[in-house]
Scaffold this motif. Structure first.
Motif, PDB file in Angstrom:
ATOM      1  N   TYR A 145       0.863  -1.181   0.000  1.00 39.89           N
ATOM      2  CA  TYR A 145       0.000   0.000   0.000  1.00 39.89           C
ATOM      3  C   TYR A 145       0.905   1.238   0.000  1.00 39.89           C
ATOM      4  O   TYR A 145       2.101   1.151   0.325  1.00 39.89           O
ATOM      5  N   PRO A 146       0.388   2.406  -0.380  1.00 34.54           N
ATOM      6  CA  PRO A 146       1.252   3.588  -0.578  1.00 34.54           C
ATOM      7  C   PRO A 146       2.069   3.978   0.648  1.00 34.54           C
ATOM      8  O   PRO A 146       3.193   4.458   0.513  1.00 34.54           O
ATOM      9  N   GLN A 147       1.507   3.812   1.860  1.00 37.70           N
ATOM     10  CA  GLN A 147       2.239   4.216   3.069  1.00 37.70           C
ATOM     11  C   GLN A 147       3.065   3.076   3.655  1.00 37.70           C
ATOM     12  O   GLN A 147       3.465   3.128   4.821  1.00 37.70           O
ATOM     13  N   ALA A 148       3.332   2.040   2.888  1.00 37.68           N
ATOM     14  CA  ALA A 148       3.975   0.837   3.410  1.00 37.68           C
ATOM     15  C   ALA A 148       5.355   1.142   3.986  1.00 37.68           C
ATOM     16  O   ALA A 148       6.089   1.980   3.479  1.00 37.68           O
ATOM     17  N   VAL A 149       5.670   0.445   5.069  1.00 41.68           N
ATOM     18  CA  VAL A 149       6.979   0.510   5.715  1.00 41.68           C
ATOM     19  C   VAL A 149       7.509  -0.912   5.850  1.00 41.68           C
ATOM     20  O   VAL A 149       6.806  -1.779   6.377  1.00 41.68           O
ATOM     21  N   PRO A 150       8.721  -1.170   5.316  1.00 44.30           N
ATOM     22  CA  PRO A 150       9.627  -0.243   4.633  1.00 44.30           C
ATOM     23  C   PRO A 150       9.110   0.126   3.241  1.00 44.30           C
ATOM     24  O   PRO A 150       8.358  -0.644   2.628  1.00 44.30           O
TER      25      PRO A 150
END
Length: 406
Positions: A145-150
């Motif tokens: 998803y766009p805000q994925a971490v890392p």
């Protein structure tokens, strides 16, 4: 990085699972002074909560709650994130566990990935998107998803496609067909040439085992016309201007000699040259190509197509000596640290029956060689061909062209 001083590390803890529960546990333990290793099997932390729009019962925005914790978890000096990893084995006892963790191949260099997303835009392969519960599609290279971490992209490689597995050269047929479907013909041809420098030739003469293995047969449909598509993109490049070949600089001190300028020798020469070796090819015949030139009639494989493919190899920097028969292998090995013998299989097997050596009896390989050298051998009014493979059919069609009843 978090610039605030951290508490003294008093031990290490493994947290399995990067959902909201695992993230909060990791943060609490890390704030308590523990060194935390957070293992998550997916490419990013966040778990199911990242897929939700609202939370129950407050109806708050799910990502508004999750995002700060995800960022804090990634920046915390006491937390070691291990995404795209699996716990394989746990041994020991409370207070002293030993854990074996398997890191899956991300297929993307994390040190070079900036998370810009250009790769996903360029990728022609589309698959169901697990993050959207397979209601939508994503590219084969993706981040969940766009805000994925890392903020790293991943290729979830799930084996080898049947067409590529069946190809003796390991050509990524599914890859260049996807590029062809998008009209990206030049990129498709470049991908095909990475595994096989003779794309224009194989598009004409390959017996295409890839089509036999094509998954479309499971749907009761004919296979994708892989060989015809390969020929199409090669012919398209000729018509619209093929890519230029630049000489590869020699970066290695070792020299390599290749004996035989057939498809095996020329392919090896091209691959070695791209690796930085100085390669010299020796061929006993007047022209390179081996059985491609002397075993396949030009109505199936035009000589100009073969010459163009070979020129792309010599333009890389390969030195080619034709009409040169190697008679002193020891001397060649003294000059070259490595020697590749790719002398081919130009002799036909015998049937071991009486009369094989009579006048007028010849092997199809010798007959086709004479035809391809420009001869028009006298075959008489009637010809019998024993055998039914590609070589036999080529010999029969050539004899028919010479006027014989076959």
């Amino acid at each position: 990085m978090n610039s605030q001083p951290q508490k003294e590390v008093i031990g290490s803890v493994l947290v399995v699972g990067g959902g909201i529960a695992g993230i909060q546990s990791a943060l609490d333990l890390a704030d308590s002074g523990y060194r935390v290793h957070l293992v998550e099997s997916s490419p990013a932390i966040g778990g199911t909560m990242a897929q939700l729009d609202k939370t129950f019962p407050t109806n708050d925005c799910s990502m508004c709650i999750l995002s700060p914790k995800v960022v804090e978890c990634a920046r915390h000096l006491n937390i070691n994130l291990m995404t795209w990893s699996e716990v394989d084995k746990v041994e020991g006892e409370a207070g002293h566990f030993s854990v074996r963790i398997r890191h899956k191949a991300r297929m993307v260099n994390p040190e070079r990935c900036t998370g810009c997303g250009d790769c996903a835009k360029a990728c022609p392969i589309k698959v169901p998107n697990e993050f959207d519960e397979k209601l939508g599609q994503r590219a084969a290279i993706y981040r969940p998803y766009p805000q994925a971490v890392p903020n790293l992209f991943t290729i979830d490689k799930r084996g080898t496609s049947p067409c590529k597995a069946a190809c003796p050269a390991g050509t990524s047929a599914q890859g260049y067909i996807a590029l062809i479907a998008e009209g990206r013909y030049a990129e498709a041809l470049e991908l095909s040439r990475k595994a096989n420098p003779f794309s224009a030739i194989c598009g004409r003469v390959c017996y295409h085992p890839c089509e036999t293995a094509c998954n479309r047969q499971l749907l009761g449909e004919p296979p994708v016309a892989i060989a015809s598509l390969k020929r199409f993109m090669a012919d398209w490049a000729v018509e619209h201007g093929d890519s230029t070949v630049e000489a590869v600089p020699v970066t290695r001190s070792e020299k390599v000699a290749v004996v035989g300028a057939g498809p095996a020798g020329l392919t090896a020469a091209a691959d070695l040259t791209r690796l930085g070796y100085a390669v010299t090819v020796y061929e006993s015949q007047p022209k390179p190509g081996g059985m491609l030139r002397y075993g396949i009639p030009d109505y199936r494989l035009p000589q100009e197509v073969l010459d163009a493919e070979i020129k792309r190899i010599t333009d890389l920097g390969v030195t080619l000596h034709t009409s040169t028969r190697i008679t002193d292998l020891d001397g060649l090995q003294r000059e070259y640290p490595a020697v590749l013998l790719s002398i081919g299989a130009h002799y036909a097997p015998l049937m071991r029956i009486p009369g094989e050596n009579l006048a007028g009896v010849t092997s199809a390989i010798d007959f086709l060689r004479r035809i391809n050298q420009g001869e028009r051998p006298q075959v008489g009014q009637k010809v019998v061909v024993v055998g039914g493979g590609n070589t036999a059919v080529d010999a029969a069609r050539c004899a028919r062209r010479l006027g014989a009843e076959v």
